[in-house]
Design a protein around this motif. Sequence first.
Motif, PDB file in Angstrom:
ATOM      1  N   GLY A 103      90.644  45.841  44.986  1.00 44.41           N
ATOM      2  CA  GLY A 103      89.272  45.962  45.475  1.00 44.41           C
ATOM      3  C   GLY A 103      89.168  46.684  46.808  1.00 44.41           C
ATOM      4  N   ARG A 104      90.273  47.271  47.258  1.00 43.45           N
ATOM      5  CA  ARG A 104      90.281  47.938  48.552  1.00 43.45           C
ATOM      6  C   ARG A 104      90.720  49.398  48.404  1.00 43.45           C
ATOM      7  NH1 ARG A 104      91.988  42.686  48.996  1.00 43.45           N
ATOM      8  NH2 ARG A 104      91.149  41.445  50.717  1.00 43.45           N
ATOM      9  N   HIS A 163      79.036  48.041  48.383  1.00 43.06           N
ATOM     10  CA  HIS A 163      79.834  49.096  47.773  1.00 43.06           C
ATOM     11  C   HIS A 163      80.077  48.887  46.280  1.00 43.06           C
ATOM     12  CE1 HIS A 163      80.997  49.139  52.100  1.00 43.06           C
ATOM     13  NE2 HIS A 163      80.887  50.440  51.936  1.00 43.06           N
ATOM     14  N   ALA A 164      79.852  47.684  45.804  1.00 42.86           N
ATOM     15  CA  ALA A 164      80.114  47.391  44.394  1.00 42.86           C
ATOM     16  C   ALA A 164      79.289  48.317  43.500  1.00 42.86           C
ATOM     17  CB  ALA A 164      79.771  45.937  44.089  1.00 42.86           C
ATOM     18  N   PRO A 179      85.817  55.392  45.053  1.00 46.00           N
ATOM     19  CA  PRO A 179      86.008  54.656  46.306  1.00 46.00           C
ATOM     20  C   PRO A 179      85.851  55.524  47.547  1.00 46.00           C
ATOM     21  CG  PRO A 179      88.099  54.931  45.153  1.00 46.00           C
ATOM     22  CD  PRO A 179      87.031  55.359  44.207  1.00 46.00           C
ATOM     23  N   VAL A 180      86.192  56.811  47.476  1.00 43.44           N
ATOM     24  CA  VAL A 180      86.011  57.680  48.640  1.00 43.44           C
ATOM     25  C   VAL A 180      84.527  57.878  48.915  1.00 43.44           C
ATOM     26  CG1 VAL A 180      86.447  59.970  49.604  1.00 43.44           C
ATOM     27  CG2 VAL A 180      88.235  58.797  48.293  1.00 43.44           C
ATOM     28  N   ALA A 181      83.739  58.046  47.870  1.00 47.06           N
ATOM     29  CA  ALA A 181      82.289  58.149  48.048  1.00 47.06           C
ATOM     30  C   ALA A 181      81.721  56.841  48.579  1.00 47.06           C
ATOM     31  CB  ALA A 181      81.622  58.518  46.728  1.00 47.06           C
ATOM     32  N   PHE A 185      79.716  57.557  51.818  1.00 53.10           N
ATOM     33  CA  PHE A 185      78.270  57.498  51.635  1.00 53.10           C
ATOM     34  C   PHE A 185      77.702  56.093  51.775  1.00 53.10           C
ATOM     35  CE2 PHE A 185      78.874  61.496  49.107  1.00 53.10           C
ATOM     36  CZ  PHE A 185      77.959  62.282  49.793  1.00 53.10           C
ATOM     37  N   GLY A 186      78.518  55.086  51.485  1.00 55.07           N
ATOM     38  CA  GLY A 186      78.029  53.721  51.481  1.00 55.07           C
ATOM     39  C   GLY A 186      77.803  53.168  52.868  1.00 55.07           C
ATOM     40  N   PRO A 187      77.338  51.915  52.944  1.00 54.30           N
ATOM     41  CA  PRO A 187      77.097  51.298  54.252  1.00 54.30           C
ATOM     42  C   PRO A 187      78.399  51.159  55.033  1.00 54.30           C
ATOM     43  CG  PRO A 187      76.966  49.662  52.506  1.00 54.30           C
ATOM     44  CD  PRO A 187      77.058  50.985  51.832  1.00 54.30           C
TER      45      PRO A 187
END
Length: 454
Positions: free
Chosen positions: A57-58, A396-397, A402-404, A408-410
């Motif tokens: 998950g990381r 992020h879920a 994962p790079v986006a 882009f995520g919080p």
Amino acid sequence: MSVTLIEGCAIATVDAQRAEHADGHVVLEGPRIAAVGAGPAPPEWRSRADRRIDGRGRLATPGLVNCHHHLYQWATRGYAQEATLFEWLVALYPVWQHIDAGVVDAAARAGLAALARSGCTTSTDHHYIFPRRGEDLLAVEIEAAQAIGLRFHPCRGAMDLGVSAGGLPPDAIVEDRDAILAASAAAIDRFHDPAPGATVRIALAPTSPFSVTRELMAETAGLARARGVRLHTHLAETDDEERFCLERFGVRPLQYLDDLGWLGEDVWLAHCVHLDAAECRRMGQTGTGVAHCPTSNGRLGAGIAPVPALLDAGAPVGLGVDGAASNECGELVDELRAALVVARAKAGPTALTARQALELATRHGARCLGREDELGHLSAGALADVALWDLRGYGHAGIADPVAALAFGPTRAVDLLLVGGEVVVEDGELRTADAATLAADLTRVSARMAEHAP
């Protein structure tokens, strides 16, 4: 040497091949990376592991590299909120002339702690205010970086062009040129470590065209190259600076530096907002680096640096948070998202990708600091500077890439940060200093500086 094994994580290596693994492993042996790859680690490493980290998950990335800062400014945040750069400087110079070792220590520790929690393993700092109190402020911030646990590239900054000679800073905070050069040489002698794996390296950094004489620029370049250290300064940040250079030197800012022999692979420049197409090509031809500071540039209304053109020209472009008086947040992971959105706001959605933004914060930043051989990528033999980002929360879920998700995520605190294999942040919390103490110390010195505020 101890062996740390991270397994089950997504990995963005940012290595020469830009390899990525949806489910992979990173093996750290002492201060270096021993292996990176897909799937579980080979049995020989599993049998030797002293510590195992469940990375499910990381996302594992190289530790981020901050290419421009003014750590003392953490004690003077929130001032001149609607000012241009020159207006902001004129308002704050009289406050900054009162900094001392206590202010620099508290500000540097708080600023470096914020960087660490934002995934940063290596930072530079451009310190250029030296009140005449006989205190070694460069030594103070180096000690702070060692306490927090980050690699540190402090720049011995300087100003020798006061307002009476046509510069912007008050005469009370400029220094004598000979004293500057002597202090710069002494900083190299005392602190610079050219060895592989170094935790401290010195650069020399006359502050800006509007606060430094031509003579100091030229003599500093000669000293730096004679001693094998890098050069740094601010350049082309605002229209005001461009007008200053045209009126005083008869050329645009980049040409002024070029005429002084200041462009080259041993130089990186902060901001470079106001460069034209030919100047971007010149940066690439000379291998001169850029510290892109999108949040600070936005806060001061300075403009948007031509990052796509610089990258196309082959210039290394790292990221910087800039001083905390013009970026009150000061967390480096925020700059990934800022770099993405401002580039696209200026030039469309293909201007910069999520992976390019990650490269700015890692591989390009390491190149700006002359550390691309051992920092900015997850590769066997590189330094064990690793950021592990937890992407399992609702923020992020569902973002499959994962790079986006990271870019882009919080933004959030890094889950685990290792510098040379040593834990600096764990479970999102700094492990090398007490957060409450840092905040209390910063509150105290900020209140003292506020006594001098306009």
